[in-house]
Design an enzyme around this catalytic site. Sequence first.
Site, PDB file in Angstrom:
ATOM      1  NE  ARG A 142      26.258  12.057   0.331  1.00  0.00           N
ATOM      2  CZ  ARG A 142      25.964  12.931   1.299  1.00  0.00           C
ATOM      3  NH1 ARG A 142      26.868  13.232   2.216  1.00  0.00           N
ATOM      4  NH2 ARG A 142      24.777  13.490   1.366  1.00  0.00           N
TER       5      ARG A 142
ATOM      6  CG  HIS B 243      27.377  10.656   6.970  1.00  0.00           C
ATOM      7  ND1 HIS B 243      27.071  10.189   5.723  1.00  0.00           N
ATOM      8  CD2 HIS B 243      27.090  11.979   6.936  1.00  0.00           C
ATOM      9  CE1 HIS B 243      26.598  11.168   4.974  1.00  0.00           C
ATOM     10  NE2 HIS B 243      26.611  12.272   5.696  1.00  0.00           N
TER      11      HIS B 243
END
Length: 310
Positions: free
Chosen positions: A225, A273
Amino acid sequence: MAVLLSTKAATMQAWKAALLAVDPSLDIRLHPDAGDPAEIEAAVCWTQHDMAELRRYPKLRLLVSMGAGVDHLLRPPGPPPGVPVARLKDARLTQGMTEWVLLNVLRFHRQDLEYRAQQAARLWEELPAPDTAKRRVGILGLGELGGAAADALRALGFPVMGWTRRPRRREGVECFHGAEGLSAMLARTDILVCLLPLTPETRGVINARSLALLPRGAFVINAARGGHVVAEDLLAALDSGHIAAAALDVFEPEPLPADHPFWGHPRVLVWPHAASITIPESAAPQVVENIHRAREGRPLINLVDFAAGY
Ligand code: NDP
Ligand code: OXD
């Protein structure tokens, strides 16, 4: 038992079809068309769903993340009190992440950035051959994804270390845990791979202090993350040459703003991502299994430990 499905418009229909392929009798409602809130008993959500909205459903008894991560579900206000949360453990998700980690470890290990720069300059020059047995890879997190990446890197001959919250053992992997373990591992890590969940304890773990512990010329790979990395600290370490390069798949915020220095940095590889993407058909069986278990009052699988935060 009605199931609320909430994800990006682009994948909503694929998820619905995948769940119905496993159990055609499911009553699936696509957010925001939930119908009667009193009928919703399970919700399958991705990052954009507002947890406050789930408080509209008085009979909700299962919340499932459409990914391995659950930080998007646990951040305030979090799921409605008493509702269990399950995450995905999925072979294809793991395979995708293993490939992405190998891709970037090998790019850095095999001097791909240098050879691309040479190509741009039309320069034909051999660099010293790297030694796999001496390129130490340290992995933050040895769970579903970190563990699989560790095994794959070990199979290629890299010395692999891993850092976890609790003491762990994994064949062929030197294991560390806790704050002292982190410092010890970082001091010997040539390529750092982050595959941690984002929790209050792991937020900002890649910062000026931890980067300084890495040997000069180390590489950083983050597929966990964006919140794990203090962006300014990483940029400073890259600009000083202490960190040789970074491969980053995740950012805070996402999408990465157009004017962010990572985009144009010559030593940063930016991914949107996409290191590993959940395939609904692959993930659907375990989601349906949990829906059935919730309906029948049986123990759920892949449950999140609220105290640990993942
Ligand atoms: P797991 O829960 O299976 O593993 C988490 C690992 O992190 C465990 O080894 C755990 O330790 C360790 N850990 C957790 N907290 C700490 C801490 N405070 N200190 C040290 N170690 C800690 O997660 P997954 O491997 O399935 O996924 C990891 C993350 O990857 C997800 O949470 C998500 O954020 C990210 N992800 C990113 C994707 C992408 O495309 N970019 C795709 C999928 C996931 P212990 O073994 O002791 O429990
Ligand atoms: C996940 C992700 O958590 O895709 O699965 O990031």
